[in-house]
Scaffold this active site. Structure first.
Site, short mmCIF file in Angstrom:
data_model
loop_
_atom_site.label_atom_id
_atom_site.label_comp_id
_atom_site.label_asym_id
_atom_site.label_seq_id
_atom_site.Cartn_x
_atom_site.Cartn_y
_atom_site.Cartn_z
N GLY A 175 67.19 53.22 -70.53
CA GLY A 175 65.86 53.72 -70.17
C GLY A 175 65.81 55.17 -69.75
O GLY A 175 64.90 55.56 -69.01
N SER A 176 66.72 56.00 -70.25
CA SER A 176 66.62 57.41 -69.88
C SER A 176 65.36 58.04 -70.50
O SER A 176 64.74 58.93 -69.91
CB SER A 176 67.88 58.19 -70.27
OG SER A 176 68.00 58.32 -71.65
N ASN A 177 64.97 57.57 -71.68
CA ASN A 177 63.73 58.09 -72.28
C ASN A 177 62.50 57.60 -71.51
O ASN A 177 61.54 58.34 -71.34
CB ASN A 177 63.64 57.70 -73.76
CG ASN A 177 64.48 58.62 -74.62
OD1 ASN A 177 64.09 59.73 -74.91
ND2 ASN A 177 65.67 58.15 -74.99
N LYS A 225 60.26 34.80 -84.56
CA LYS A 225 59.86 36.16 -84.17
C LYS A 225 58.34 36.22 -84.00
O LYS A 225 57.84 36.89 -83.09
CB LYS A 225 60.32 37.16 -85.23
CG LYS A 225 59.97 38.59 -84.88
CD LYS A 225 60.39 39.58 -85.94
CE LYS A 225 61.78 40.06 -85.70
NZ LYS A 225 62.10 41.30 -86.42
N MET A 279 65.75 47.50 -79.11
CA MET A 279 66.73 47.22 -80.15
C MET A 279 66.32 46.06 -81.07
O MET A 279 67.14 45.20 -81.39
CB MET A 279 68.10 46.93 -79.51
CG MET A 279 68.61 48.07 -78.64
SD MET A 279 68.77 49.63 -79.56
CE MET A 279 70.27 49.28 -80.46
N ASN A 336 58.29 55.36 -82.43
CA ASN A 336 59.70 55.15 -82.06
C ASN A 336 60.40 56.50 -81.99
O ASN A 336 60.00 57.47 -82.63
CB ASN A 336 60.37 54.28 -83.12
CG ASN A 336 61.83 53.97 -82.78
OD1 ASN A 336 62.17 53.69 -81.63
ND2 ASN A 336 62.70 54.03 -83.77
N HIS A 359 64.32 58.09 -82.54
CA HIS A 359 65.62 57.73 -83.12
C HIS A 359 66.54 58.95 -83.07
O HIS A 359 66.12 60.06 -83.42
CB HIS A 359 65.43 57.26 -84.57
CG HIS A 359 66.71 56.82 -85.19
ND1 HIS A 359 67.29 55.58 -84.93
CD2 HIS A 359 67.56 57.45 -86.02
CE1 HIS A 359 68.42 55.48 -85.60
NE2 HIS A 359 68.62 56.60 -86.26
C1 GRF Z 1 67.84 56.72 -77.61
O1 GRF Z 1 68.89 57.48 -78.15
C2 GRF Z 1 66.78 56.48 -78.63
O2 GRF Z 1 66.66 57.51 -79.55
C3 GRF Z 1 67.28 55.23 -79.32
O3 GRF Z 1 67.84 54.46 -78.29
C4 GRF Z 1 68.32 55.32 -77.26
C5 GRF Z 1 67.76 54.82 -75.97
O4 GRF Z 1 68.30 55.48 -74.87
N1 GRF Z 1 66.22 54.57 -80.03
P1 GRF Z 1 67.70 55.26 -73.43
O5 GRF Z 1 67.72 53.75 -73.16
O6 GRF Z 1 66.32 55.81 -73.42
O7 GRF Z 1 68.62 55.99 -72.51
#
Ligand code: GRF
Length: 188
Positions: A14-16, A64, A89, A106, A108
């Protein structure tokens, strides 16, 4: 605070998510965190920011479609209009895609269409690429396909290790994703 209500979907660290939450003048309210992994670290982060969480374990559902239907109901209940995937994921199925058509974004860690799927940073590093990067895109039913909204390049230098490359990519992600979210919402 903005009256656009968004949900972040995440499965891991969850750093994003944190970068989005730390953004000054975010053009939406993150009104829900959806997580498919009951032990994910991102759930702790959500607590820190007082963001309500919805933990939905796909193992509890026969299909699903049923899993996503429950999520869609929760999203509608919370009046969510945008979904931002941040390390979620799973591949979205028709139930989610149809309910939020054109409203699921999303991030990536590669310059798509290069290196889709898992471990994109490792893939680029092991391939000996000279550059990789970050892509923000709308999703469709494919794996990291769908219309690209923004990309930023990250150079891979001789001295880089996989770890240093990951750090550089994350730094770009944390700045790019909130900026693109704001641009998207402000242009609507
Ligand atoms: C990120 O690199 C994002 O691009 C990918 O998954 C990773 C998630 O990282 N889809 P975080 O959980 O936000 O640290």
């Amino acid at each position: 605070m903005s009256n656009v209500r968004a949900a972040v979907f995440a499965s891991g660290t969850g750093s994003n998510f944190q970068a989005i939450m730390e953004t000054e003048s975010l053009a939406c309210e993150v009104a829900l965190l959806v997580c498919d992994k009951p032990q994910a670290i991102v759930l702790e982060r959500a607590k820190t920011y007082n963001v309500p969480t919805f933990i939905c374990d796909p193992k509890q559902f026969a299909s699903k479609a049923e899993y996503e239907q429950v999520i869609v109901e929760r999203l509608q209940e919370a009046e969510i209009s945008w979904i931002f995937l941040a390390g979620y994921m799973r591949i979205a199925g028709p139930t989610l895609l149809q309910a939020y058509e054109g409203k699921i974004v999303n991030i990536h860690p590669s310059l798509l269409p290069e290196f889709p799927g898992i471990d994109a940073i490792g893939q680029a590093f092991k391939a000996g690429a000279k550059r990789t990067g970050v892509t923000v895109h709308f999703i469709d039913e494919g794996i990291d396909t769908g219309p690209i909204i923004a990309q930023e390049t990250v150079t891979i230098q001789e001295k880089d290790t996989e770890t240093s490359l990951k750090e550089k990519i994350q730094k770009v992600e944390h700045e790019l994703y909130p900026r693109v979210i704001n641009q998207l919402l402000q242009s609507k």
